[in-house]
Design a protein around this motif. Structure first.
Motif, short mmCIF file in Angstrom:
data_model
loop_
_atom_site.label_atom_id
_atom_site.label_comp_id
_atom_site.label_asym_id
_atom_site.label_seq_id
_atom_site.Cartn_x
_atom_site.Cartn_y
_atom_site.Cartn_z
N ASN A 1 -15.51 -17.82 -76.34
CA ASN A 1 -14.11 -18.06 -75.99
C ASN A 1 -13.22 -16.86 -76.32
O ASN A 1 -12.03 -16.88 -76.01
CB ASN A 1 -13.58 -19.29 -76.74
N ASP A 2 -13.79 -15.84 -76.94
CA ASP A 2 -13.01 -14.68 -77.37
C ASP A 2 -13.11 -13.51 -76.41
O ASP A 2 -12.22 -12.66 -76.36
CB ASP A 2 -13.45 -14.23 -78.76
N LEU A 3 -14.21 -13.41 -75.68
CA LEU A 3 -14.43 -12.27 -74.79
C LEU A 3 -13.92 -12.62 -73.40
O LEU A 3 -14.48 -13.49 -72.72
CB LEU A 3 -15.92 -11.92 -74.73
N HIS A 4 -12.87 -11.92 -72.99
CA HIS A 4 -12.28 -12.18 -71.67
C HIS A 4 -12.50 -11.03 -70.71
O HIS A 4 -12.25 -11.15 -69.53
CB HIS A 4 -10.78 -12.42 -71.80
N LEU A 5 -12.95 -9.88 -71.22
CA LEU A 5 -13.17 -8.74 -70.35
C LEU A 5 -14.49 -8.89 -69.62
O LEU A 5 -15.44 -9.45 -70.15
CB LEU A 5 -13.19 -7.44 -71.16
N PRO A 6 -14.57 -8.41 -68.38
CA PRO A 6 -15.85 -8.49 -67.66
C PRO A 6 -16.88 -7.57 -68.29
O PRO A 6 -16.58 -6.46 -68.70
CB PRO A 6 -15.49 -8.03 -66.24
N ALA A 7 -18.10 -8.05 -68.35
CA ALA A 7 -19.17 -7.24 -68.90
C ALA A 7 -19.59 -6.18 -67.90
O ALA A 7 -19.23 -6.21 -66.73
CB ALA A 7 -20.37 -8.12 -69.26
N VAL A 8 -20.36 -5.21 -68.38
CA VAL A 8 -20.89 -4.17 -67.51
C VAL A 8 -21.80 -4.82 -66.49
O VAL A 8 -22.77 -5.48 -66.83
CB VAL A 8 -21.66 -3.13 -68.33
N THR A 9 -21.49 -4.67 -65.22
CA THR A 9 -22.30 -5.29 -64.18
C THR A 9 -23.43 -4.36 -63.82
O THR A 9 -23.22 -3.27 -63.30
CB THR A 9 -21.44 -5.58 -62.93
N LEU B 1 -13.82 -2.62 -75.71
CA LEU B 1 -13.29 -3.82 -76.36
C LEU B 1 -12.26 -3.42 -77.40
O LEU B 1 -12.41 -2.42 -78.10
CB LEU B 1 -14.43 -4.60 -77.03
N THR B 2 -11.21 -4.21 -77.51
CA THR B 2 -10.18 -3.97 -78.53
C THR B 2 -10.12 -5.11 -79.53
O THR B 2 -9.49 -4.97 -80.58
CB THR B 2 -8.81 -3.79 -77.87
N ILE B 3 -10.74 -6.24 -79.21
CA ILE B 3 -10.73 -7.39 -80.11
C ILE B 3 -11.68 -7.13 -81.26
O ILE B 3 -12.68 -6.45 -81.13
CB ILE B 3 -11.13 -8.68 -79.34
N ASP B 4 -11.34 -7.65 -82.42
CA ASP B 4 -12.20 -7.48 -83.58
C ASP B 4 -12.51 -8.86 -84.16
O ASP B 4 -11.67 -9.75 -84.21
CB ASP B 4 -11.51 -6.63 -84.65
N GLY B 5 -13.76 -9.04 -84.56
CA GLY B 5 -14.17 -10.32 -85.11
C GLY B 5 -14.36 -11.39 -84.05
O GLY B 5 -14.02 -12.55 -84.29
N PHE B 6 -14.89 -11.04 -82.88
CA PHE B 6 -15.12 -12.06 -81.84
C PHE B 6 -16.39 -12.85 -82.16
O PHE B 6 -17.30 -12.36 -82.83
CB PHE B 6 -15.22 -11.42 -80.46
N SER B 7 -16.45 -14.07 -81.69
CA SER B 7 -17.58 -14.95 -81.96
C SER B 7 -18.21 -15.41 -80.65
O SER B 7 -17.58 -15.38 -79.60
CB SER B 7 -17.14 -16.17 -82.78
N PHE B 8 -19.46 -15.84 -80.73
CA PHE B 8 -20.16 -16.38 -79.56
C PHE B 8 -21.21 -17.37 -80.04
O PHE B 8 -21.60 -17.38 -81.22
CB PHE B 8 -20.78 -15.27 -78.72
N GLU B 9 -21.70 -18.18 -79.12
CA GLU B 9 -22.70 -19.20 -79.41
C GLU B 9 -23.88 -19.06 -78.46
O GLU B 9 -23.72 -18.60 -77.32
CB GLU B 9 -22.11 -20.61 -79.26
N LEU B 10 -25.04 -19.47 -78.95
CA LEU B 10 -26.24 -19.59 -78.13
C LEU B 10 -26.54 -21.07 -77.98
O LEU B 10 -26.65 -21.80 -78.98
CB LEU B 10 -27.42 -18.86 -78.77
N ARG B 11 -26.70 -21.52 -76.73
CA ARG B 11 -26.90 -22.94 -76.46
C ARG B 11 -27.98 -23.11 -75.41
O ARG B 11 -28.17 -22.25 -74.54
CB ARG B 11 -25.60 -23.57 -75.94
N TYR B 12 -28.69 -24.22 -75.50
CA TYR B 12 -29.61 -24.57 -74.42
C TYR B 12 -28.81 -24.83 -73.14
O TYR B 12 -27.74 -25.44 -73.17
CB TYR B 12 -30.41 -25.82 -74.76
N ASN B 13 -29.33 -24.34 -72.04
CA ASN B 13 -28.66 -24.54 -70.76
C ASN B 13 -29.02 -25.93 -70.23
O ASN B 13 -29.95 -26.12 -69.44
CB ASN B 13 -29.11 -23.46 -69.77
#
Length: 359
Positions: free
Chosen positions: A145-153, A217-229
């Motif tokens: 929910n913290d990363l809003h920038l598009p990743a390297v395609t 990226l300019t955000i610091d301390g971003f979080s992410f989760e790994l979940r079963y699809n």
């Protein structure tokens, strides 16, 4: 209870080959023995709805690969439980009444295959390599929910590295295993800005390395989760009720910005092993900097060239001395001519004076 469970297992094995079997347990409770008997039909009735679940994995496998029972050439039964007659009947019915193959030892085949596969991976045993490919049974997604920038395609990471000098430098010394690393394509993005990526698709060959990259990226301390699809056709693994696997927090990007005035390319690296276990390996920032260096290069002169240069210098000095001597001789000759001319002029003047006196 251990005695009871052991005797139940033995009775089940006997019923696989006989229509009835005795059941006895010595000193089951307070020193008293228990004795009874059971018939195969009674055993099958006690299992109840279990038999309806037997063909579930088989029908799911066929529907997942868009196949019918007629498309399957052979079905080989493995495992000790495959000897149960009722289980064989349910599988045969699910395949349209076709015959089930039992060419291999149901118990030894699994153990032998596991042993050969382990020896094939081990560095302590020398074994002729044989082909075997395992796949991920269940998909795993990356959500943040913290990363809003598009990743390297990019497709494979080795292609993405061609467009980035920093990535080239960081991968210059890596071997073939790192070249197999793949970038992760987006799976979905909700309106709220949540980033969802298909980190490990179900059916992907193992082992595999995956990477998620973000630029500047300019955000610091971003979080992410790994979940079963759970939205895929594979769903959740048996016995798993919640899709959450793990959560992580990545920090340190602001430190890189303060030091280099940019964050470069932030890469999250993951790896799935032969057991389909997904590991979060590292998070790193690769920053490209241009540095200008002044270098003084001393070119060594060979010995032959040194002697030749010294001889040339000696000849040049001798030539300069000869030219100087010639110039000095010329100056002396010019001075002598000037003195002689002055003497002639004085003699002439003297003769003219004598002539005037005689007149």
């Amino acid at each position: 209870m251990a005695k009871l469970r052991r005797q139940v297992r033995r009775t089940k094995e006997v019923l696989s080959a006989n229509t009835g079997a005795p059941f006895s347990v010595e000193e089951l409770h307070e020193g008293k023995d228990f004795q009874s008997s059971i018939k195969r039909k009674e055993f099958e009735a006690l299992a109840g709805p279990y038999w309806k679940r037997v063909a579930g994995p088989l029908t799911t496998l066929l529907s997942r690969n868009k196949l019918s029972a007629k498309d399957v050439d052979a079905v080989e039964l493995l495992g000790g439980g495959s000897r149960v007659p009722k289980l064989q009947a349910e599988l045969s019915a699910a395949l349209g009444g076709r015959h089930l193959d039992r060419h291999l030892d149901a118990d030894e085949a699994v153990v032998l295959g596991a042993g050969l596969f382990a020896a094939n991976l081990s560095s302590s045993f020398r074994l002729r390599k044989f082909g075997m490919t395992d796949i991920a049974s269940f998909g795993v997604s990356f959500e943040s929910n913290d990363l809003h920038l598009p990743a390297v395609t990019a497709a494979p990471a080795k292609d993405a590295a061609a467009g980035s000098k920093a990535a080239k430098k960081s991968k210059k010394g890596m071997k073939a295993a790192a070249a197999e690393e793949e970038a992760v394509e987006p799976l979905a993005s909700s309106k709220s800005g949540q980033v969802v990526k298909n980190l490990l698709p179900a059916g992907k060959k193992l082992p595999i390395k995956r990477a998620i990259k973000y630029n500047n990226l300019t955000i610091d301390g971003f979080s992410f989760e790994l979940r079963y699809n759970a939205s895929s056709v594979h769903g959740l693994p048996p016995g798993v009720e919640r899709p959450e696997l793990a959560s992580y927090t990545v920090a340190g990007i602001q430190d890189a910005i303060k030091r280099y005035n940019q964050s470069g390319v932030t890469t999250l690296r993951f790896e799935a092993d032969y057991s389909s276990l997904l590991h979060f390996c590292s998070a790193e920032c690769v920053i490209e900097l241009e540095v200008i260096e002044d270098k003084v290069i001393e070119v060594p002169v060979p010995a032959n060239d040194t002697d030749a240069a010294a001889a040339n210098a000696t000849d040049a000095a001798a030539g300069k001395d000869a030219a100087k001597d010639a110039a000095d001789a010329a100056d002396k000759a010019a001075d002598a001519q000037k003195v002689e001319a002055a003497g002639d002029a004085a003699a002439k003047d003297e003769q003219q004076g004598d002539k005037k006196q005689g007149d």
